[in-house]
Design a protein around this motif. Structure first.
Motif, PDB file in Angstrom:
ATOM      1  N   ALA A 203       0.828  -1.673  -0.076  1.00  0.00           N
ATOM      2  CA  ALA A 203      -0.246  -0.206   0.344  1.00  0.00           C
ATOM      3  C   ALA A 203       0.971   1.091   0.324  1.00  0.00           C
ATOM      4  N   GLU A 204       2.160   1.334   0.679  1.00  0.00           N
ATOM      5  CA  GLU A 204       2.828   3.243   0.725  1.00  0.00           C
ATOM      6  C   GLU A 204       3.695   2.506  -0.895  1.00  0.00           C
ATOM      7  N   TYR A 205       4.246   1.191  -1.065  1.00  0.00           N
ATOM      8  CA  TYR A 205       4.602   1.224  -2.847  1.00  0.00           C
ATOM      9  C   TYR A 205       3.267   2.069  -3.560  1.00  0.00           C
ATOM     10  N   LEU A 206       2.057   1.621  -3.449  1.00  0.00           N
ATOM     11  CA  LEU A 206       0.963   1.908  -4.921  1.00  0.00           C
ATOM     12  C   LEU A 206       1.152   3.677  -4.464  1.00  0.00           C
ATOM     13  N   ASP A 207       0.969   4.305  -3.618  1.00  0.00           N
ATOM     14  CA  ASP A 207       0.617   5.361  -2.974  1.00  0.00           C
ATOM     15  C   ASP A 207       2.234   5.637  -3.273  1.00  0.00           C
ATOM     16  N   HIS A 208       3.043   5.819  -2.992  1.00  0.00           N
ATOM     17  CA  HIS A 208       3.896   6.380  -4.195  1.00  0.00           C
ATOM     18  C   HIS A 208       4.400   6.371  -4.837  1.00  0.00           C
ATOM     19  N   LEU A 209       3.766   5.472  -5.410  1.00  0.00           N
ATOM     20  CA  LEU A 209       3.381   5.891  -7.586  1.00  0.00           C
ATOM     21  C   LEU A 209       2.167   5.926  -8.173  1.00  0.00           C
ATOM     22  N   ALA A 210       1.567   5.868  -7.333  1.00  0.00           N
ATOM     23  CA  ALA A 210       0.718   7.311  -7.986  1.00  0.00           C
ATOM     24  C   ALA A 210       0.888   8.714  -7.392  1.00  0.00           C
ATOM     25  N   GLY A 211       2.037   8.842  -6.447  1.00  0.00           N
ATOM     26  CA  GLY A 211       2.016  10.928  -6.651  1.00  0.00           C
ATOM     27  C   GLY A 211       2.596  10.910  -4.251  1.00  0.00           C
ATOM     28  N   GLY A 212       2.016   9.755  -4.250  1.00  0.00           N
ATOM     29  CA  GLY A 212       2.419   9.552  -2.606  1.00  0.00           C
ATOM     30  C   GLY A 212       0.474  11.051  -2.174  1.00  0.00           C
ATOM     31  N   GLY A 213       0.569  10.929  -0.815  1.00  0.00           N
ATOM     32  CA  GLY A 213      -0.260  11.407  -0.221  1.00  0.00           C
ATOM     33  C   GLY A 213      -1.805  11.881  -0.022  1.00  0.00           C
ATOM     34  N   ARG A 214      -1.901  10.040  -1.127  1.00  0.00           N
ATOM     35  CA  ARG A 214      -3.507   9.684  -1.221  1.00  0.00           C
ATOM     36  C   ARG A 214      -4.352   8.900  -0.731  1.00  0.00           C
ATOM     37  N   LEU A 215      -2.997   7.367  -0.272  1.00  0.00           N
ATOM     38  CA  LEU A 215      -3.386   6.892   1.004  1.00  0.00           C
ATOM     39  C   LEU A 215      -3.693   6.984   2.348  1.00  0.00           C
ATOM     40  N   PHE A 216      -1.923   8.249   2.266  1.00  0.00           N
ATOM     41  CA  PHE A 216      -1.553   8.319   3.579  1.00  0.00           C
ATOM     42  C   PHE A 216      -0.955   9.786   3.799  1.00  0.00           C
ATOM     43  N   GLN A 217      -1.713   9.832   4.548  1.00  0.00           N
ATOM     44  CA  GLN A 217      -1.387  11.649   5.327  1.00  0.00           C
ATOM     45  C   GLN A 217      -0.214  12.013   5.628  1.00  0.00           C
ATOM     46  N   ALA A 218       0.251  13.065   6.113  1.00  0.00           N
ATOM     47  CA  ALA A 218       1.191  13.521   6.713  1.00  0.00           C
ATOM     48  C   ALA A 218       1.416  13.709   7.848  1.00  0.00           C
ATOM     49  N   GLY A 219       2.046  13.716   9.224  1.00  0.00           N
ATOM     50  CA  GLY A 219       2.024  13.774  10.372  1.00  0.00           C
ATOM     51  C   GLY A 219       1.225  13.070  10.922  1.00  0.00           C
ATOM     52  N   ASP A 220       0.196  14.111  11.944  1.00  0.00           N
ATOM     53  CA  ASP A 220       0.228  13.090  13.043  1.00  0.00           C
ATOM     54  C   ASP A 220      -1.295  11.982  12.467  1.00  0.00           C
TER      55      ASP A 220
END
Length: 200
Positions: free
Chosen positions: A70-87
Protein backbone atom coordinates in the motif's frame (compact mmCIF):
# COMPACT_ATOMS: atom_id res chain seq x y z
CA UNK A 1 3.23 -4.35 -16.04
CA UNK A 2 3.16 -5.03 -12.31
CA UNK A 3 1.49 -8.21 -11.08
CA UNK A 4 -0.47 -8.56 -7.86
CA UNK A 5 -0.65 -12.10 -6.55
CA UNK A 6 -3.72 -12.48 -4.38
CA UNK A 7 -6.62 -14.80 -3.60
CA UNK A 8 -10.39 -14.23 -3.75
CA UNK A 9 -10.87 -14.56 0.02
CA UNK A 10 -7.86 -12.64 1.34
CA UNK A 11 -8.88 -9.49 3.24
CA UNK A 12 -5.33 -8.21 2.82
CA UNK A 13 -5.46 -8.81 -0.93
CA UNK A 14 -8.83 -7.07 -1.08
CA UNK A 15 -7.34 -4.07 0.69
CA UNK A 16 -4.74 -3.74 -2.07
CA UNK A 17 -7.27 -4.27 -4.86
CA UNK A 18 -9.38 -1.43 -3.48
CA UNK A 19 -6.27 0.73 -3.10
CA UNK A 20 -5.39 0.08 -6.74
CA UNK A 21 -8.84 1.22 -7.84
CA UNK A 22 -8.84 4.28 -5.57
CA UNK A 23 -5.43 5.32 -6.88
CA UNK A 24 -6.39 4.82 -10.53
CA UNK A 25 -3.72 2.19 -11.11
CA UNK A 26 -5.94 -0.50 -12.63
CA UNK A 27 -4.26 -0.28 -16.03
CA UNK A 28 -0.79 -0.70 -14.55
CA UNK A 29 -1.33 -3.80 -12.40
CA UNK A 30 -2.49 -7.26 -13.43
CA UNK A 31 -4.15 -9.34 -10.71
CA UNK A 32 -3.12 -12.99 -10.85
CA UNK A 33 -4.71 -15.49 -8.43
CA UNK A 34 -2.48 -17.55 -6.15
CA UNK A 35 -3.13 -20.77 -4.25
CA UNK A 36 -1.21 -20.49 -1.00
CA UNK A 37 -1.79 -24.18 -0.21
CA UNK A 38 -0.22 -25.48 -3.43
CA UNK A 39 3.44 -26.49 -2.90
CA UNK A 40 4.10 -26.05 -6.63
CA UNK A 41 2.68 -22.51 -6.66
CA UNK A 42 5.09 -19.96 -8.15
CA UNK A 43 4.11 -17.61 -5.32
CA UNK A 44 6.54 -19.52 -3.08
CA UNK A 45 9.40 -18.46 -5.34
CA UNK A 46 8.14 -14.89 -5.54
CA UNK A 47 7.62 -14.58 -1.79
CA UNK A 48 9.55 -16.92 0.54
CA UNK A 49 6.66 -16.69 3.01
CA UNK A 50 4.24 -17.96 0.38
CA UNK A 51 1.66 -15.35 1.38
CA UNK A 52 -0.69 -12.98 -0.39
CA UNK A 53 -0.72 -10.26 -1.38
CA UNK A 54 2.61 -10.11 -3.16
CA UNK A 55 3.46 -7.45 -5.73
CA UNK A 56 5.75 -8.61 -8.54
CA UNK A 57 7.79 -6.15 -10.59
CA UNK A 58 8.75 -6.63 -14.23
CA UNK A 59 12.27 -7.65 -13.24
CA UNK A 60 10.92 -10.35 -10.90
CA UNK A 61 11.62 -8.54 -7.63
CA UNK A 62 8.74 -8.39 -5.18
CA UNK A 63 7.15 -6.48 -2.34
CA UNK A 64 5.01 -7.88 0.48
CA UNK A 65 2.93 -7.63 2.81
CA UNK A 66 -0.18 -5.48 2.27
CA UNK A 67 1.10 -2.59 4.40
CA UNK A 68 4.31 -2.33 2.39
CA UNK A 69 2.49 -2.72 -0.93
CA UNK A 70 0.00 0.00 0.00
CA UNK A 71 2.85 2.39 0.81
CA UNK A 72 4.48 1.64 -2.54
CA UNK A 73 1.26 2.09 -4.52
CA UNK A 74 0.63 5.44 -2.85
CA UNK A 75 4.17 6.46 -3.82
CA UNK A 76 3.56 5.23 -7.39
CA UNK A 77 0.40 7.36 -7.61
CA UNK A 78 2.24 10.50 -6.50
CA UNK A 79 1.99 10.22 -2.72
CA UNK A 80 -0.33 11.59 -0.08
CA UNK A 81 -3.46 9.79 -1.28
CA UNK A 82 -3.65 6.75 1.00
CA UNK A 83 -1.27 8.10 3.62
CA UNK A 84 -1.28 11.64 4.99
CA UNK A 85 1.54 13.51 6.67
CA UNK A 86 2.17 14.20 10.34
CA UNK A 87 -0.26 13.15 13.05
CA UNK A 88 -2.96 12.24 10.51
CA UNK A 89 -0.63 9.60 9.08
CA UNK A 90 -0.23 7.89 12.42
CA UNK A 91 -3.98 7.92 12.99
CA UNK A 92 -4.35 6.09 9.67
CA UNK A 93 -1.60 3.64 10.52
CA UNK A 94 -3.24 2.93 13.87
CA UNK A 95 -6.61 2.28 12.25
CA UNK A 96 -4.97 0.02 9.70
CA UNK A 97 -3.21 -1.87 12.50
CA UNK A 98 -6.50 -2.43 14.36
CA UNK A 99 -8.27 -3.57 11.19
CA UNK A 100 -5.42 -5.88 10.17
CA UNK A 101 -5.38 -7.26 13.72
CA UNK A 102 -9.07 -8.11 13.41
CA UNK A 103 -8.29 -9.97 10.18
CA UNK A 104 -5.36 -11.81 11.78
CA UNK A 105 -7.45 -12.91 14.76
CA UNK A 106 -10.29 -13.96 12.49
CA UNK A 107 -7.96 -15.94 10.23
CA UNK A 108 -6.45 -17.75 13.21
CA UNK A 109 -9.91 -18.79 14.39
CA UNK A 110 -10.77 -20.06 10.93
CA UNK A 111 -7.52 -22.03 10.69
CA UNK A 112 -8.01 -23.59 14.10
CA UNK A 113 -11.57 -24.66 13.43
CA UNK A 114 -11.11 -25.72 9.82
CA UNK A 115 -7.66 -27.26 9.72
CA UNK A 116 -7.10 -28.77 13.15
CA UNK A 117 -8.75 -32.05 14.11
CA UNK A 118 -11.55 -31.54 16.65
CA UNK A 119 -9.75 -33.42 19.42
CA UNK A 120 -6.70 -31.17 19.02
CA UNK A 121 -8.47 -27.80 19.05
CA UNK A 122 -7.72 -25.36 21.83
CA UNK A 123 -10.99 -23.68 22.83
CA UNK A 124 -9.27 -21.20 25.14
CA UNK A 125 -6.95 -20.10 22.33
CA UNK A 126 -9.89 -19.62 19.94
CA UNK A 127 -11.69 -17.61 22.63
CA UNK A 128 -8.62 -15.44 23.06
CA UNK A 129 -8.60 -14.62 19.34
CA UNK A 130 -12.34 -13.93 19.40
CA UNK A 131 -11.76 -11.57 22.32
CA UNK A 132 -9.34 -9.51 20.25
CA UNK A 133 -11.98 -9.09 17.57
CA UNK A 134 -14.68 -8.24 20.10
CA UNK A 135 -12.58 -5.58 21.83
CA UNK A 136 -11.50 -4.02 18.55
CA UNK A 137 -15.07 -3.85 17.27
CA UNK A 138 -16.31 -2.39 20.56
CA UNK A 139 -13.74 0.41 20.38
CA UNK A 140 -14.66 1.16 16.76
CA UNK A 141 -18.39 1.01 17.46
CA UNK A 142 -17.93 3.66 20.13
CA UNK A 143 -16.25 6.00 17.64
CA UNK A 144 -16.47 4.94 13.97
CA UNK A 145 -13.76 6.72 11.98
CA UNK A 146 -14.82 9.94 10.28
CA UNK A 147 -13.25 10.77 6.92
CA UNK A 148 -13.69 12.94 3.87
CA UNK A 149 -12.18 10.44 1.46
CA UNK A 150 -11.14 6.87 2.22
CA UNK A 151 -7.50 6.31 3.02
CA UNK A 152 -5.64 3.18 4.02
CA UNK A 153 -7.19 2.91 7.49
CA UNK A 154 -10.77 3.09 6.27
CA UNK A 155 -10.05 0.69 3.42
CA UNK A 156 -8.49 -1.80 5.84
CA UNK A 157 -11.46 -1.53 8.22
CA UNK A 158 -13.99 -2.12 5.45
CA UNK A 159 -12.07 -5.21 4.37
CA UNK A 160 -11.91 -6.51 7.95
CA UNK A 161 -15.68 -6.14 8.38
CA UNK A 162 -16.22 -7.78 5.01
CA UNK A 163 -14.06 -10.69 6.11
CA UNK A 164 -16.12 -11.11 9.28
CA UNK A 165 -19.21 -11.20 7.07
CA UNK A 166 -17.65 -13.94 4.95
CA UNK A 167 -16.23 -16.20 7.64
CA UNK A 168 -18.52 -15.53 10.61
CA UNK A 169 -21.82 -15.00 8.80
CA UNK A 170 -22.02 -11.35 9.77
CA UNK A 171 -22.57 -12.15 13.45
CA UNK A 172 -20.85 -8.86 14.38
CA UNK A 173 -23.66 -6.81 12.82
CA UNK A 174 -26.34 -7.36 15.46
CA UNK A 175 -24.40 -5.61 18.21
CA UNK A 176 -22.58 -2.98 16.14
CA UNK A 177 -25.18 -0.80 14.39
CA UNK A 178 -22.86 2.19 14.08
CA UNK A 179 -20.28 0.09 12.26
CA UNK A 180 -22.97 -1.41 10.02
CA UNK A 181 -24.02 2.11 9.02
CA UNK A 182 -20.36 3.09 8.58
CA UNK A 183 -19.74 0.14 6.24
CA UNK A 184 -22.88 0.88 4.22
CA UNK A 185 -21.67 4.45 3.71
CA UNK A 186 -18.20 3.25 2.76
CA UNK A 187 -19.62 0.80 0.22
CA UNK A 188 -21.71 3.56 -1.33
CA UNK A 189 -18.67 5.85 -1.64
CA UNK A 190 -16.22 3.20 -2.86
CA UNK A 191 -17.50 1.10 -5.80
CA UNK A 192 -14.39 -1.09 -5.62
CA UNK A 193 -15.66 -2.52 -2.32
CA UNK A 194 -18.53 -4.27 -4.07
CA UNK A 195 -16.38 -5.06 -7.11
CA UNK A 196 -13.91 -6.94 -4.89
CA UNK A 197 -16.54 -8.81 -2.85
CA UNK A 198 -15.14 -12.03 -1.39
CA UNK A 199 -15.81 -15.24 -3.26
CA UNK A 200 -15.53 -18.61 -1.60
Amino acid sequence: MLILRSSPTSPFGRKIKIAIAELGLDDRIEIVPADTNDPAESLRRQNPLGKVPTLVFEDGTTLFDSRVIAEYLDHLAGGGRLFQAGDARFAQLRLQAVADGVCDAGLLQVYELRLRAAEMRNAAWVENQAGKVARALASLEAAPPAYDRPRIGEIALACALGYLDLRFEGAWRASHPALVAWLDTFAAKVPAFEATRFKG
